[in-house]
Scaffold this motif. Structure first.
Motif, PDB file in Angstrom:
ATOM      1  N   LEU A 165       0.830  -1.200   0.000  1.00 23.94           N
ATOM      2  CA  LEU A 165       0.000   0.000   0.000  1.00 23.94           C
ATOM      3  C   LEU A 165       0.872   1.260   0.000  1.00 23.94           C
ATOM      4  CD1 LEU A 165      -2.853   1.241   0.207  1.00 23.94           C
ATOM      5  CD2 LEU A 165      -2.583   1.142   2.679  1.00 23.94           C
ATOM      6  N   VAL A 166       1.942   1.236   0.770  1.00 19.04           N
ATOM      7  CA  VAL A 166       2.865   2.377   0.807  1.00 19.04           C
ATOM      8  C   VAL A 166       3.542   2.551  -0.550  1.00 19.04           C
ATOM      9  CG1 VAL A 166       4.956   3.250   1.897  1.00 19.04           C
ATOM     10  CG2 VAL A 166       3.223   2.138   3.275  1.00 19.04           C
ATOM     11  N   ILE A 167       3.894   1.445  -1.196  1.00 19.11           N
ATOM     12  CA  ILE A 167       4.505   1.525  -2.525  1.00 19.11           C
ATOM     13  C   ILE A 167       3.504   2.076  -3.535  1.00 19.11           C
ATOM     14  CG2 ILE A 167       5.472   0.147  -4.411  1.00 19.11           C
ATOM     15  CD1 ILE A 167       6.706  -1.667  -2.263  1.00 19.11           C
ATOM     16  N   ALA A 168       2.243   1.673  -3.430  1.00 20.14           N
ATOM     17  CA  ALA A 168       1.219   2.185  -4.336  1.00 20.14           C
ATOM     18  C   ALA A 168       1.026   3.695  -4.171  1.00 20.14           C
ATOM     19  CB  ALA A 168      -0.099   1.457  -4.104  1.00 20.14           C
ATOM     20  N   VAL A 169       1.087   4.178  -2.955  1.00 23.10           N
ATOM     21  CA  VAL A 169       0.966   5.624  -2.716  1.00 23.10           C
ATOM     22  C   VAL A 169       2.141   6.364  -3.361  1.00 23.10           C
ATOM     23  CG1 VAL A 169       1.025   7.385  -0.916  1.00 23.10           C
ATOM     24  CG2 VAL A 169      -0.426   5.393  -0.636  1.00 23.10           C
ATOM     25  N   GLN A 170       3.331   5.793  -3.264  1.00 21.29           N
ATOM     26  CA  GLN A 170       4.492   6.425  -3.884  1.00 21.29           C
ATOM     27  C   GLN A 170       4.384   6.420  -5.405  1.00 21.29           C
ATOM     28  OE1 GLN A 170       7.063   8.107  -2.642  1.00 21.29           O
ATOM     29  NE2 GLN A 170       6.098   7.930  -0.652  1.00 21.29           N
ATOM     30  N   ILE A 171       3.805   5.372  -5.989  1.00 24.51           N
ATOM     31  CA  ILE A 171       3.611   5.330  -7.437  1.00 24.51           C
ATOM     32  C   ILE A 171       2.635   6.413  -7.867  1.00 24.51           C
ATOM     33  CG2 ILE A 171       2.664   3.941  -9.320  1.00 24.51           C
ATOM     34  CD1 ILE A 171       3.903   1.496  -7.957  1.00 24.51           C
ATOM     35  N   PHE A 208       3.375   9.811 -10.457  1.00 29.33           N
ATOM     36  CA  PHE A 208       2.644  10.257 -11.626  1.00 29.33           C
ATOM     37  C   PHE A 208       2.045  11.652 -11.459  1.00 29.33           C
ATOM     38  CE2 PHE A 208       2.276   5.603 -12.492  1.00 29.33           C
ATOM     39  CZ  PHE A 208       3.059   5.628 -13.625  1.00 29.33           C
ATOM     40  N   ARG A 209       1.824  12.078 -10.245  1.00 28.55           N
ATOM     41  CA  ARG A 209       1.210  13.385 -10.007  1.00 28.55           C
ATOM     42  C   ARG A 209       2.204  14.529 -10.056  1.00 28.55           C
ATOM     43  NH1 ARG A 209      -1.845  13.864  -4.863  1.00 28.55           N
ATOM     44  NH2 ARG A 209      -2.485  15.800  -5.833  1.00 28.55           N
ATOM     45  N   GLU A 210       3.447  14.285  -9.725  1.00 28.19           N
ATOM     46  CA  GLU A 210       4.433  15.360  -9.619  1.00 28.19           C
ATOM     47  C   GLU A 210       4.921  15.800 -10.992  1.00 28.19           C
ATOM     48  OE1 GLU A 210       5.199  16.999  -6.977  1.00 28.19           O
ATOM     49  OE2 GLU A 210       4.002  15.711  -5.697  1.00 28.19           O
ATOM     50  N   ARG A 211       5.160  17.082 -11.115  1.00 28.12           N
ATOM     51  CA  ARG A 211       5.706  17.649 -12.349  1.00 28.12           C
ATOM     52  C   ARG A 211       7.180  17.999 -12.209  1.00 28.12           C
ATOM     53  NH1 ARG A 211       2.178  15.694 -15.384  1.00 28.12           N
ATOM     54  NH2 ARG A 211       0.112  16.590 -15.358  1.00 28.12           N
ATOM     55  N   ASN A 212       7.619  18.241 -10.995  1.00 30.05           N
ATOM     56  CA  ASN A 212       8.997  18.619 -10.744  1.00 30.05           C
ATOM     57  C   ASN A 212       9.904  17.390 -10.875  1.00 30.05           C
ATOM     58  OD1 ASN A 212      11.329  19.847  -9.939  1.00 30.05           O
ATOM     59  ND2 ASN A 212      10.602  20.375  -7.895  1.00 30.05           N
ATOM     60  N   VAL A 213      11.030  17.556 -11.541  1.00 31.63           N
ATOM     61  CA  VAL A 213      11.949  16.440 -11.770  1.00 31.63           C
ATOM     62  C   VAL A 213      12.500  15.908 -10.454  1.00 31.63           C
ATOM     63  CG1 VAL A 213      14.148  15.812 -12.824  1.00 31.63           C
ATOM     64  CG2 VAL A 213      12.560  17.254 -14.062  1.00 31.63           C
ATOM     65  N   TRP A 214      12.824  16.800  -9.525  1.00 32.82           N
ATOM     66  CA  TRP A 214      13.408  16.377  -8.261  1.00 32.82           C
ATOM     67  C   TRP A 214      12.413  15.595  -7.420  1.00 32.82           C
ATOM     68  CZ3 TRP A 214      18.314  16.483  -8.592  1.00 32.82           C
ATOM     69  CH2 TRP A 214      18.937  17.447  -9.353  1.00 32.82           C
ATOM     70  N   SER A 262      12.361   6.281  -3.521  1.00 31.02           N
ATOM     71  CA  SER A 262      11.603   5.689  -2.426  1.00 31.02           C
ATOM     72  C   SER A 262      10.964   4.364  -2.847  1.00 31.02           C
ATOM     73  CB  SER A 262      10.526   6.679  -1.971  1.00 31.02           C
ATOM     74  OG  SER A 262       9.745   6.119  -0.963  1.00 31.02           O
ATOM     75  N   ILE A 263      10.426   4.326  -4.054  1.00 32.60           N
ATOM     76  CA  ILE A 263       9.816   3.092  -4.561  1.00 32.60           C
ATOM     77  C   ILE A 263      10.859   1.986  -4.678  1.00 32.60           C
ATOM     78  CG2 ILE A 263       8.741   2.023  -6.588  1.00 32.60           C
ATOM     79  CD1 ILE A 263       7.360   4.755  -7.042  1.00 32.60           C
ATOM     80  N   SER A 264      12.018   2.309  -5.247  1.00 28.59           N
ATOM     81  CA  SER A 264      13.034   1.272  -5.438  1.00 28.59           C
ATOM     82  C   SER A 264      13.575   0.761  -4.105  1.00 28.59           C
ATOM     83  CB  SER A 264      14.171   1.791  -6.311  1.00 28.59           C
ATOM     84  OG  SER A 264      14.862   2.827  -5.656  1.00 28.59           O
ATOM     85  N   SER A 265      13.743   1.647  -3.148  1.00 27.28           N
ATOM     86  CA  SER A 265      14.238   1.212  -1.840  1.00 27.28           C
ATOM     87  C   SER A 265      13.220   0.343  -1.121  1.00 27.28           C
ATOM     88  CB  SER A 265      14.573   2.420  -0.975  1.00 27.28           C
ATOM     89  OG  SER A 265      15.617   3.152  -1.539  1.00 27.28           O
TER      90      SER A 265
END
Length: 77
Positions: free
Chosen positions: A4-10, A14-20, A28-31
């Motif tokens: 569930l935490v990984i799904a929130v990060q995914i 997709f929502r963020e526009r900033n590259v950073w 965070s997802i990969s870790s």
């Protein structure tokens, strides 16, 4: 719970526009995925998967650091 935490990060990825912000979400997802694989491998007593998870943790974070350094040099906002 961890999925569930990984799904929130995914979703955040997709929502963020900033590259950073995207790099931070991807890191965070990969870790979290590598830690999840490490936990499953310890429960199953499969040490080959544990070795792969440790390699993903170390190489993945190093790759993210190199990518962020490159983007910083290119002045990407």
């Amino acid at each position: 719970m961890m999925t569930l935490v990984i799904a929130v990060q995914i979703l955040a990825l997709f929502r963020e526009r900033n590259v950073w912000e995207r790099i931070l979400a991807f890191s965070s997802i990969s870790s979290k995925t590598a830690v999840l694989a490490l936990a499953v491998s310890v429960m199953r007593e499969d040490w080959m998967i544990a070795v792969v998870a440790v390699i993903v943790l170390s190489a993945g974070n190093a790759g993210i650091m190199l990518l962020s350094h490159l983007l910083n040099r290119l002045n990407v906002q």
